[in-house]
Design a protein around this motif. Structure first.
Motif, short mmCIF file in Angstrom:
data_model
loop_
_atom_site.label_atom_id
_atom_site.label_comp_id
_atom_site.label_asym_id
_atom_site.label_seq_id
_atom_site.Cartn_x
_atom_site.Cartn_y
_atom_site.Cartn_z
N ASP A 31 -6.95 -14.60 32.85
CA ASP A 31 -6.23 -14.63 31.57
C ASP A 31 -5.95 -16.07 31.13
N VAL A 32 -5.45 -16.86 32.08
CA VAL A 32 -5.10 -18.24 31.72
C VAL A 32 -6.37 -19.04 31.42
N ARG A 33 -7.40 -18.78 32.21
CA ARG A 33 -8.65 -19.52 32.00
C ARG A 33 -9.34 -19.15 30.69
N SER A 34 -9.00 -17.99 30.15
CA SER A 34 -9.58 -17.63 28.85
C SER A 34 -8.95 -18.45 27.72
N VAL A 35 -7.82 -19.07 28.03
CA VAL A 35 -7.10 -19.83 27.00
C VAL A 35 -7.20 -21.34 27.22
N VAL A 36 -6.97 -21.76 28.44
CA VAL A 36 -7.05 -23.21 28.72
C VAL A 36 -8.06 -23.46 29.82
N ASP A 37 -8.58 -24.68 29.80
CA ASP A 37 -9.64 -25.05 30.73
C ASP A 37 -9.03 -25.56 32.03
N VAL A 38 -8.81 -24.63 32.97
CA VAL A 38 -8.30 -25.04 34.29
C VAL A 38 -9.23 -24.47 35.35
N SER A 39 -9.23 -25.11 36.49
CA SER A 39 -10.13 -24.64 37.55
C SER A 39 -9.53 -23.42 38.25
N GLU A 40 -10.39 -22.72 38.97
CA GLU A 40 -9.95 -21.49 39.65
C GLU A 40 -8.84 -21.75 40.65
N SER A 41 -8.88 -22.95 41.22
CA SER A 41 -7.92 -23.24 42.28
C SER A 41 -6.59 -23.76 41.76
N THR A 42 -6.49 -23.91 40.44
CA THR A 42 -5.29 -24.54 39.87
C THR A 42 -4.07 -23.64 39.96
N LEU A 43 -4.31 -22.32 39.85
CA LEU A 43 -3.17 -21.45 39.60
C LEU A 43 -2.43 -20.97 40.84
N TYR A 44 -3.07 -21.04 41.99
CA TYR A 44 -2.33 -20.61 43.18
C TYR A 44 -1.09 -21.46 43.41
#
Lengths: 106, 276
Positions: A31-44
């Motif tokens: 969901d977050v990656r659909s809006v802002v460009d962050v890497s997969e490992s950013t959100l943990y």
């Protein structure tokens, strides 16, 4: 071009996603990656921090024969999200007044 | 690398973390890869990057100071938490973003300093650089004489001429010029009127004197005394008037041309001065 997304904004986005409905890590990331460009490992780390601050709680639920950890927003988290949204309103309106309209604050 | 290898390396990297932290991270990423499914596994693993780096990020975030071996193994420690210090042998060229947001990697500190304080280009110091000759501010029109420096005479005279031309143009085009001209013309008109007054007076005197004299002559048969007085006064007036008129004309003829001439000569000399 892309604008960088700071830690505070990422936390607010994750809180908002969880506030919408209880959800799990993979879904939050998508969901977050659909809006802002962050890497997969950013959100943990973001999720972990929000849990430690008491804004998010986690519970496990079985799904398709395996475990899924769901995150839910706490009362504290809802209050924090409210503050985040107010701060965002101020911030974005200031940015927009300059970026989109020039300085029109007469 | 597959999911199992990834998780194993991650676990090893998290050796310094608390058991709770380690379990949470391993559970999260195990689950994460399960959600992605076997088709997307490789893609997600590639996106996640090296598990060592990931472990270092988690350690930095959880506030657990990683031991030096862990940092060296991870290769990339975040600058603020860097226990390894700048002299760490395994410092990776691209440090992991702290807490995982995507700020562009900061340039090394000296480079940043150079960006913030670029050395002043060319100009040595805070003092004014000497103006390239001729390009200085326009001097007043009279200052054209400064052009007399012998070695660069031609170019300087050229620029002096240009400056004079510019000043002239400014003067000609300036609205003040029009106002000044108006004032001058008005002054001239006043002077002319002033010089006309004696002539007007003279004409009036002559006319009144003539009327008085004629009236006196007419009246003499009836009232000789009064008639004679009238005639006398009339002739006196005519005389005075003629005298006044002569004086006025003399004044007008002599002084006024001089004044008008002087006025134009003044303008002429001003123009000549400007052109010189």
């Amino acid at each position: 071009m892309t604008f960088t997304t700071g830690a505070a904004l990422l936390e607010a986005l994750v809180l908002s996603a969880v506030n919408h409905s209880d959800t799990y890590g993979y879904k939050i990331t998508q969901d977050v990656r659909s809006v802002v460009d962050v890497s997969e490992s950013t959100l943990y780390p973001v999720l972990r921090r929000l849990q430690k601050e008491g804004y998010l709680a986690a519970y496990d639920q079985e799904f398709a024969g395996r475990n899924r950890r769901y995150y839910t927003i706490t009362l504290q988290g809802q209050e924090h999200l409210k503050l985040c949204r107010e701060a965002w309103e101020t911030y974005s309106s200031k940015i927009e007044s300059l970026l989109l309209g020039g300085i029109s604050d007469e | 690398m597959n999911k199992t290898e990834f998780l194993k390396t991650l676990e090893a990297g998290l050796a310094a973390a608390s058991p709770e932290e380690r379990v949470a991270a391993l559970q999260y990423y195990g689950e994460y890869l399960d959600e992605a499914g076997p088709e997307l596994e490789q893609e997600v693993l590639a996106q996640l990057g090296s598990p060592e780096k990931l472990a270092a990020e988690i350690l930095a975030m959880s506030g657990t100071a990683p031991d030096t071996t862990a940092a060296a193994g991870a290769g990339a420690q975040t600058p603020p938490a860097a226990t390894a210090g700048p002299e760490a042998p395994a410092q990776a060229p691209a440090p992991a973003a702290p807490a995982g947001h995507n700020f562009p990697p900061l340039p090394p500190l000296p480079a940043l300093r150079n960006q913030v304080y670029p050395p002043p280009p060319g100009a040595g110091g805070p003092t004014y650089p000497p103006p390239p000759h001729g390009a200085g501010g326009p001097p007043p029109p009279g200052a054209g004489g400064q052009a007399a420096a012998p070695p660069v005479y031609d170019t300087q005279r050229n620029t002096a001429a240009k400056i004079v031309l510019i000043v002239l143009l400014v003067l000609l085009l300036s609205p003040i010029w029009g106002a000044l001209l108006g004032v001058a013309v008005a002054l001239l008109a006043v002077v002319i009127v002033l010089f006309l007054i004696p002539i007007i007076v003279a004409v009036a005197l002559v006319a009144a004197g003539l009327v008085s004299a004629i009236a006196g002559i007419i009246v003499i048969p009836a009232a000789t005394g009064a008639g004679l007085v009238g005639l006398g006064l009339g002739l006196l007036c005519v005389g005075l008037g003629l005298l006044c008129g002569w004086g006025g004309v003399l004044l007008l003829g002599r002084v006024l041309p001089g004044m008008v001439g002087g006025f134009f000569r003044g303008i002429g000399s001003l123009v000549r001065k400007i052109f010189k």
